[in-house]
Structures are given as structure tokens and as C-alpha cells.
Design an enzyme around this catalytic site. Structure first.
Site, PDB file in Angstrom:
ATOM      1  N   TYR A 193       6.613  -6.788  -8.568  1.00  8.63           N
ATOM      2  CA  TYR A 193       7.755  -5.872  -8.627  1.00  8.63           C
ATOM      3  C   TYR A 193       8.294  -5.769 -10.045  1.00  8.63           C
ATOM      4  O   TYR A 193       8.565  -6.781 -10.689  1.00  8.63           O
ATOM      5  CB  TYR A 193       8.829  -6.399  -7.684  1.00  8.63           C
ATOM      6  CG  TYR A 193       9.941  -5.439  -7.361  1.00  8.63           C
ATOM      7  CD1 TYR A 193       9.879  -4.622  -6.248  1.00  8.63           C
ATOM      8  CD2 TYR A 193      11.072  -5.370  -8.157  1.00  8.63           C
ATOM      9  CE1 TYR A 193      10.907  -3.757  -5.923  1.00  8.63           C
ATOM     10  CE2 TYR A 193      12.106  -4.509  -7.848  1.00  8.63           C
ATOM     11  CZ  TYR A 193      12.019  -3.704  -6.733  1.00  8.63           C
ATOM     12  OH  TYR A 193      13.044  -2.854  -6.431  1.00  8.63           O
ATOM     13  N   SER A 194       8.458  -4.549 -10.533  1.00 12.64           N
ATOM     14  CA  SER A 194       9.008  -4.339 -11.876  1.00 12.64           C
ATOM     15  C   SER A 194       9.746  -3.009 -11.921  1.00 12.64           C
ATOM     16  O   SER A 194       9.166  -1.958 -11.621  1.00 12.64           O
ATOM     17  CB  SER A 194       7.893  -4.334 -12.926  1.00 12.64           C
ATOM     18  OG  SER A 194       8.408  -3.963 -14.198  1.00 12.64           O
ATOM     19  N   ASN A 195      10.997  -3.044 -12.308  1.00 10.45           N
ATOM     20  CA  ASN A 195      11.781  -1.830 -12.422  1.00 10.45           C
ATOM     21  C   ASN A 195      11.224  -0.863 -13.456  1.00 10.45           C
ATOM     22  O   ASN A 195      11.466   0.337 -13.391  1.00 10.45           O
ATOM     23  CB  ASN A 195      13.225  -2.185 -12.784  1.00 10.45           C
ATOM     24  CG  ASN A 195      13.930  -2.879 -11.643  1.00 10.45           C
ATOM     25  OD1 ASN A 195      14.225  -2.286 -10.623  1.00 10.45           O
ATOM     26  ND2 ASN A 195      14.187  -4.165 -11.797  1.00 10.45           N
ATOM     27  N   GLY A 235      18.062  -2.940  -1.632  1.00 10.27           N
ATOM     28  CA  GLY A 235      18.379  -3.002  -3.046  1.00 10.27           C
ATOM     29  C   GLY A 235      19.586  -3.868  -3.352  1.00 10.27           C
ATOM     30  O   GLY A 235      20.422  -4.110  -2.480  1.00 10.27           O
ATOM     31  N   THR A 236      19.644  -4.334  -4.592  1.00 12.75           N
ATOM     32  CA  THR A 236      20.833  -5.016  -5.070  1.00 12.75           C
ATOM     33  C   THR A 236      21.187  -4.492  -6.453  1.00 12.75           C
ATOM     34  O   THR A 236      20.332  -4.041  -7.206  1.00 12.75           O
ATOM     35  CB  THR A 236      20.654  -6.541  -5.157  1.00 12.75           C
ATOM     36  OG1 THR A 236      19.678  -6.825  -6.168  1.00 12.75           O
ATOM     37  CG2 THR A 236      20.209  -7.132  -3.834  1.00 12.75           C
ATOM     38  N   SER A 239      18.066  -0.564  -5.433  1.00 13.59           N
ATOM     39  CA  SER A 239      16.666  -0.154  -5.469  1.00 13.59           C
ATOM     40  C   SER A 239      16.222   0.725  -4.326  1.00 13.59           C
ATOM     41  O   SER A 239      15.066   1.144  -4.301  1.00 13.59           O
ATOM     42  CB  SER A 239      15.770  -1.388  -5.570  1.00 13.59           C
ATOM     43  OG  SER A 239      15.774  -1.846  -6.890  1.00 13.59           O
TER      44      SER A 239
END
Length: 387
Positions: free
Chosen positions: A200-202, A342-343, A104
Site C-alpha cells: 500500500y502506498s498513497n 480510510g483514516t 482513503s
């Protein structure tokens, strides 16, 4: 990704809670102070310094396959660190400053491109999504006429996350079209009214990427490479092209573990299309430090747009705040640092830069299966920045 693998935030009431929020922001679907010299002198060269000790502990105590770090100190000196092995099967060494999937951190790159377009008057932060992609966002409580570009970049849109971690891990080499991913989100109900809160939302960055492509007429990856990577000379950073599942330069292999007792499974080669605008970038610790430092130095955005990027809202933890693709995190010694983290299956990255030029980025070759490991890595970032 940060691309987070767990999209929902939860309030934090303690330092440990704050680390959990950082983990959430760092994870792609989606974020202890030690003593001793940062860089060993001739007299102490035989003893590992505090950064090396922290990485060693992440391998020996937290059982990460490998850990890597790049540090820029107050004098501008840089140093790379490694611990563990780059390949569990062969025992090969970890490549110094090896490439990893940056998850991310990609969101910060996508946000910079969007804000460059704002500066060029091709985008307006407070314009609704429908201005650029009419009818794209329609669903249960979801209406693109009432969601702005700013709300996408700030995670205040209420859009549900599209990431299905189980499906991704079952078939990591599957290619996904962005619209296919968006359909997964639109099949769900909105989590809240636009602007009502932060979560949080991709999906927010998936939509932002589609808007960038519509406005520029070019693939998102090409815009990121042209506007950021080439501009500031990130020699080891790239946005993978469709179908590119490899990591191009020397790198430690990435692993996944379902639980702390599960065997490691190698997941180095995967199709990052499911991360796309939210988590596809490949980079190194040193390039990520260079990116965040250049950003804070005004080398990527005009002052007005950088100020917008750094205008933050509470992100669910003690002092952790989220701007437009950028987080500010308080340091125990005072002040804050800016970054994202990020992961993505196989890798976790965290760190950032301060306004006075310090920078730290740490990469792990697996997403930790427990919060404690990420807390230890976060503590190492903070301790190093506070030297």
C-alpha cells in the site's frame, strides 16, 4: 488518509492479524459476533440493538470521542446510529449521519474516474505512466516507463509512500502541491520492481490523480464531483477545493491522540491537500454506503471496467484482497463485502457493501491509537453484515 498513516503491509497469521491488515488498508497514508435484533421492535425498543451496543462500547471501552454508523439491511431499510459526543469541550450531541473526512475511501473514487476514462478509451490500464506524463517518475529504481496505470491503482508499482505523519500533525493547516508530495516519494528508493508484489502506498494515487488531470484537462476534484458525486446524487459528499479546511455540513469534531495516554487534540480543521487523490474526500456514512452499493450495481462503470476493478491480488491478510481502489474482505458468515475504508487525522471510517444490497459504514472521530479499537469496529461491521 486511507490515506494510511502507516504504508507498509505485514503478513497476518491470525484473525487479529487480518484486522491489522484491514487497518493498514484503511489508514490514509496507509484497513465478535453479537446477538439481538438489528432494528429494535416495539417490545425491545428500550434496549439498544447490537449496532448501538457496538458503538457504545467503542466510546465507553475503547474511549473514542464518538462513533457513527449507517446500516442498510437485507430488506433495504436504513438506520443511523450515534454514540459519544460531537464536541469534547461542549458535550454537544453527535449529528446524525454527520459529515466526516473519508480518508482513503477517496482512492475508490479516484479509481472509478480512472476506469471511466479507460471505458472512454482515454486511458489504457496497461500503458506506462510515461505515456501520459513523460519523465514524471524517475528516481532510484523508479522509472515511469515501466510502471503501468493498473499497477498504480492496484498498489503493485513499488513506489514508496510520500506521507510524513509527523510533519502533517505538526502543521495540519499547511497546503501541499501534488508535485511537492511526489518529490518526497521520489527522494526515496523504490521498494520493489513494478509488479513484484503488493504494498500500500498513497503515492500510487497521487500519480493517478495527476494522470487524470492531464487526460481530462480538469482538476481532479471537479472530475470526481461531476462523474461520481453528481451522477449518483451523493448530496453530502465533496472533494474540497484548494484552501478549504472546514467541513461544510453538521459534523462531529475530529481528534488526535499521540498515544493511548495522551490528551485529545482537536484537528477538525486541516488542509486535506496532503491527502489529495489518496484521501481528501469529505462524506457521510450513508453516502459512502450509497457509493459502494451504486458501484457494485453497475451504476458507475460498464461491466468490463467493473470486472477489472474487482480483479484482486492478496493484500497481506487472511483472505483480504485488493483490486483497483477496492478491497474484498471475507465475512465470518460466508461471502465477502467490498469497500475501502480510510483514516486521516481526526477520523477513521470502515465498512462496505455486499452484492445483495447490504451495507454498513462506521466512522470514528479519531484514528485509534491501538489496533484493538479498530478490530472492535471491524467486528461490528462484520457482525452487522452477517445479520
Amino acid at each position: 488518509m486511507h490515506a494510511r498513516m502507516s504504508p507498509k503491509s505485514r503478513p497476518a497469521l491470525s484473525r487479529g492479524g487480518r484486522h491489522k491488515v484491514l487497518l493498514a488498508v484503511t489508514m490514509l497514508t496507509g484497513a465478535v459476533m453479537t446477538t439481538g435484533a438489528l432494528f429494535p421492535t416495539a417490545a425491545s425498543a428500550a434496549k439498544p440493538d447490537t449496532v448501538q451496543k457496538s458503538l457504545n462500547a467503542l466510546v465507553t471501552d475503547d474511549r473514542m470521542p464518538a462513533a457513527l454508523a449507517n446500516v442498510v439491511d437485507r430488506e433495504g431499510r436504513t438506520h443511523n446510529y450515534t454514540a459519544g459526543v460531537g464536541d469534547l469541550r461542549t458535550g454537544a450531541k453527535v449529528p446524525k449521519d454527520g459529515q466526516v473526512r473519508a480518508g482513503s475511501n477517496t482512492k475508490a473514487f479516484t479509481a472509478v474516474v480512472a476506469l471511466q476514462l479507460v471505458a472512454e478509451k482515454k486511458l489504457a490500464l496497461d500503458a506506462p505512466v510515461d505515456t501520459y506524463l513523460p519523465g514524471l517518475l524517475r528516481g532510484d529504481g523508479i522509472d515511469g516507463r515501466h510502471i503501468t496505470i493498473r499497477q498504480l491503482l492496484q498498489h503493485t508499482s513499488g513506489l514508496p509512500d510520500y506521507v510524513n505523519q509527523r510533519a502533517i500533525l505538526e502543521n495540519p493547516q499547511r497546503y501541499y502541491e501534488p508535485r511537492e508530495l511526489l518529490d518526497n516519494a521520489l527522494a526515496q528508493k523504490a521498494h520493489f520492481a513494478p509488479g513484484a508484489k503488493w504494498e500500500y502506498s498513497n503515492t500510487n494515487y497521487l500519480v493517478a490523480g495527476l494522470i487524470i488531470q492531464k487526460v481530462t484537462g480538469r482538476p481532479l476534484g471537479e472530475e470526481i464531483n461531476r462523474r461520481i458525486v453528481d451522477r449518483i446524487g451523493l448530496r453530502h459528499t465533496y472533494f474540497p477545493t484548494p484552501g478549504d479546511m472546514a467541513i461544510n455540513e453538521p459534523h462531529p469534531k475530529g481528534y488526535h491522540q499521540d498515544t493511548t495516554d495522551s490528551p485529545w487534540r482537536e484537528v477538525t480543521e486541516l488542509d486535506p491537500s496532503w491527502g489529495w487523490a489518496a484521501g481528501a474526500v469529505v462524506s457521510t456514512n450513508s453516502d459512502l454506503n450509497r457509493f459502494y452499493s451504486a458501484l457494485l450495481d453497475g451504476k458507475l462503470l460498464p461491466p468490463a471496467q467493473l470486472a477489472q476493478m474487482r480483479t484482486t491480488v492478496p493484500a497481506g491478510g487472511l483472505g483480504v484482497r485488493y483490486g483497483l481502489g477496492l478491497t474484498s474482505t471475507p465475512l465470518p458468515c460466508g461471502g465477502v463485502y467490498w469497500g475501502h475504508g480510510g483514516t486521516i487525522p481526526g477520523y477513521a471510517t470502515l465498512g462496505g457493501a455486499t452484492e445483495d444490497g447490504r451495507a454498513v459504514n462506521i466512522a470514528l472521530t479519531a484514528i485509534p491509537a491501538d489496533d484493538a479499537t479498530m478490530e472492535h469496529a471491524q467486528a461490528a461491521v462484520e457482525a452487522t453484515l452477517c445479520r
